[in-house]
Structure formats: structure tokens, C-alpha cells
Write a protein that holds these residues in place. Structure first.
Motif, mmCIF file in Angstrom:
data_model
loop_
_atom_site.group_PDB
_atom_site.id
_atom_site.type_symbol
_atom_site.label_atom_id
_atom_site.label_comp_id
_atom_site.label_asym_id
_atom_site.label_seq_id
_atom_site.Cartn_x
_atom_site.Cartn_y
_atom_site.Cartn_z
ATOM 1 N N THR A 273 -2.818 15.918 41.169
ATOM 2 C CA THR A 273 -2.637 14.563 41.690
ATOM 3 C C THR A 273 -2.244 13.611 40.570
ATOM 4 O O THR A 273 -1.338 12.782 40.727
ATOM 5 N N ILE A 274 -2.906 13.732 39.433
ATOM 6 C CA ILE A 274 -2.604 12.857 38.297
ATOM 7 C C ILE A 274 -1.202 13.138 37.770
ATOM 8 O O ILE A 274 -0.459 12.213 37.434
ATOM 9 N N ARG A 275 -0.822 14.403 37.725
ATOM 10 C CA ARG A 275 0.537 14.735 37.276
ATOM 11 C C ARG A 275 1.581 14.162 38.242
ATOM 12 O O ARG A 275 2.629 13.683 37.815
ATOM 13 N N SER A 276 1.285 14.174 39.516
ATOM 14 C CA SER A 276 2.196 13.574 40.503
ATOM 15 C C SER A 276 2.313 12.066 40.289
ATOM 16 O O SER A 276 3.412 11.503 40.353
ATOM 17 N N LEU A 277 1.162 11.416 40.035
ATOM 18 C CA LEU A 277 1.187 9.973 39.745
ATOM 19 C C LEU A 277 2.033 9.689 38.507
ATOM 20 O O LEU A 277 2.810 8.733 38.482
ATOM 21 N N PHE A 278 1.869 10.515 37.495
ATOM 22 C CA PHE A 278 2.646 10.330 36.270
ATOM 23 C C PHE A 278 4.138 10.457 36.569
ATOM 24 O O PHE A 278 4.946 9.646 36.109
ATOM 25 N N GLY A 279 4.509 11.434 37.365
ATOM 26 C CA GLY A 279 5.914 11.622 37.728
ATOM 27 C C GLY A 279 6.497 10.428 38.458
ATOM 28 O O GLY A 279 7.681 10.097 38.279
ATOM 29 N N LEU A 280 5.659 9.750 39.251
ATOM 30 C CA LEU A 280 6.135 8.579 39.992
ATOM 31 C C LEU A 280 6.556 7.438 39.062
ATOM 32 O O LEU A 280 7.372 6.602 39.441
ATOM 33 N N LEU A 281 6.006 7.413 37.856
ATOM 34 C CA LEU A 281 6.434 6.389 36.902
ATOM 35 C C LEU A 281 7.937 6.461 36.670
ATOM 36 O O LEU A 281 8.603 5.435 36.548
ATOM 37 N N PHE A 282 8.471 7.669 36.632
ATOM 38 C CA PHE A 282 9.878 7.877 36.282
ATOM 39 C C PHE A 282 10.805 7.947 37.493
ATOM 40 O O PHE A 282 12.009 7.745 37.356
ATOM 41 N N THR A 283 10.232 8.230 38.668
ATOM 42 C CA THR A 283 11.071 8.299 39.870
ATOM 43 C C THR A 283 10.980 7.046 40.723
ATOM 44 O O THR A 283 11.893 6.768 41.502
ATOM 45 N N GLU A 284 9.911 6.277 40.581
ATOM 46 C CA GLU A 284 9.707 5.093 41.422
ATOM 47 C C GLU A 284 9.447 3.820 40.608
ATOM 48 O O GLU A 284 10.184 2.854 40.711
ATOM 49 N N VAL A 285 8.364 3.822 39.838
ATOM 50 C CA VAL A 285 7.874 2.592 39.211
ATOM 51 C C VAL A 285 8.898 1.989 38.252
ATOM 52 O O VAL A 285 9.273 0.818 38.397
ATOM 53 N N TYR A 286 9.338 2.755 37.256
ATOM 54 C CA TYR A 286 10.288 2.202 36.288
ATOM 55 C C TYR A 286 11.679 1.984 36.891
ATOM 56 O O TYR A 286 12.249 0.903 36.733
#
Length: 174
Positions: free
Chosen positions: A45-58
Motif C-alpha cells: 500500500t505504501i509503495r502504491s502511495l509512493f508511486g502516485l506521487l509520480f503519476t498523479e500528485v506531481y
């Protein structure tokens, strides 16, 4: 776009893919999660959240989120974002345990709050602190935040919502 920020001792910069292991370790630490008021999540779950930084958040400039470094070493995480927890922007900070009690939490939160007021033009910044987290509450009150309400979760735990208004921030630091 999340800018790079500096304080006296800290560098706050956007995450890079190389930060994933440190990010996961921080958010898998039960003591860190306890004081953040969240349950420890599975590593996936944490790795998925981290991935969202680069696909969504930033890419979508959703909110500002930083990796926090001291002398080049990853020591924590910070965010400033509009959330449903409060009517406005919430500051979120977490540090690895071996740098606790060094004044870095205060320095980090001041820098993020200053960014919110000076660069984003916010009128107020909010935080949510577990009532039992007396050190973080003391730090928030010292910084000029005031407790505006308590929220009791389904588990009976109390979270204190704290607010710092732009007009009050300099008064607290004098």
C-alpha cells in the motif's frame, strides 16, 4: 510544481524514485504511524502511495509534498495540502525516530508554514495532532497554533485540530 525549500539545517525537495525505500521505511515504523494518527499500512500500500506521487500528485500539481533531508540523508516527509480534515490547508510532517528531540520538527513545520503564508498566500494553516502527542501539541502551541476543536474517532481516540492564522505567526516567534 513543488519547489525546493531550505531552512537552517534542512533541505525539502520533491521526491525522486530513489527515495522509495526510505519513504516505505518511514511509513512502516509503528511509532511514527502512532504519532501521525494512522494505522500502519502494508508495504504494498505504501509503495502504491509512493508511486502516485509520480503519476498523479506531481504531474497534476495536486499539492506540495517533500522529502526532507539533513546533511544529504533522508530523514522525513512533509506535505501542505487542502484536505477534508479541515476547512483549508493542512500541514503534515513526519521524521525518522533517530532525529526526534533535535528541534527538527519545529524547524520543518516553521518552514512549511512560512511557505504556505509567504508563497501561497494562505490566511491560515491547520494541523491535526493526536491528543496524546503532547510533544507535537506543545510545539504547535509554541509556534502560535491554537486548538480549535477536538475530533473523537470511532476508536475513541481524540485528535486536536490546531490552527495558525497568518496574522498571528510572527507574534509567536518573538
Amino acid at each position: 510544481m513543488t519547489p525546493t525549500l531550505r531552512s537552517e539545517r534542512l533541505l525539502l525537495s520533491p521526491y525522486t524514485p530513489e527515495d522509495e525505500t526510505d519513504f516505505v521505511a518511514l511509513l512502516r515504523d509503528e511509532e511514527v504511524c502512532k504519532w501521525m494518527g494512522q494505522e500502519r499500512q502494508p508495504e504494498e500500500t505504501i509503495r502504491s502511495l509512493f508511486g502516485l506521487l509520480f503519476t498523479e500528485v506531481y504531474p497534476k500539481n495536486m499539492f506540495d509534498v517533500w522529502a526532507v533531508r539533513l546533511d544529504g540523508r533522508y530523514i522525513g516527509h512533509a506535505e501542505l495540502k487542502k484536505t477534508g480534515n479541515v476547512d483549508g490547508h493542512e500541514v503534515i510532517c513526519a521524521l525518522v525516530r533517530d532525529v526526534w528531540r533535535m528541534g527538527l520538527g519545529t524547524e520543518l513545520s516553521y518552514r512549511v508554514v512560512d511557505y504556505g503564508f509567504d508563497e501561497l498566500g494562505l490566511d491560515a494553516v491547520h494541523g491535526c495532532v493526536a491528543a496524546e502527542n503532547t510533544r507535537s501539541l506543545a510545539m504547535a502551541l509554541k509556534a502560535g497554533f491554537e486548538i480549535v476543536r477536538d475530533v473523537t474517532g470511532e476508536d475513541g481516540k481524540v485528535t486536536r485540530v490546531v490552527t495558525l492564522r497568518a496574522a498571528d505567526r510572527q507574534l509567536a516567534r518573538q
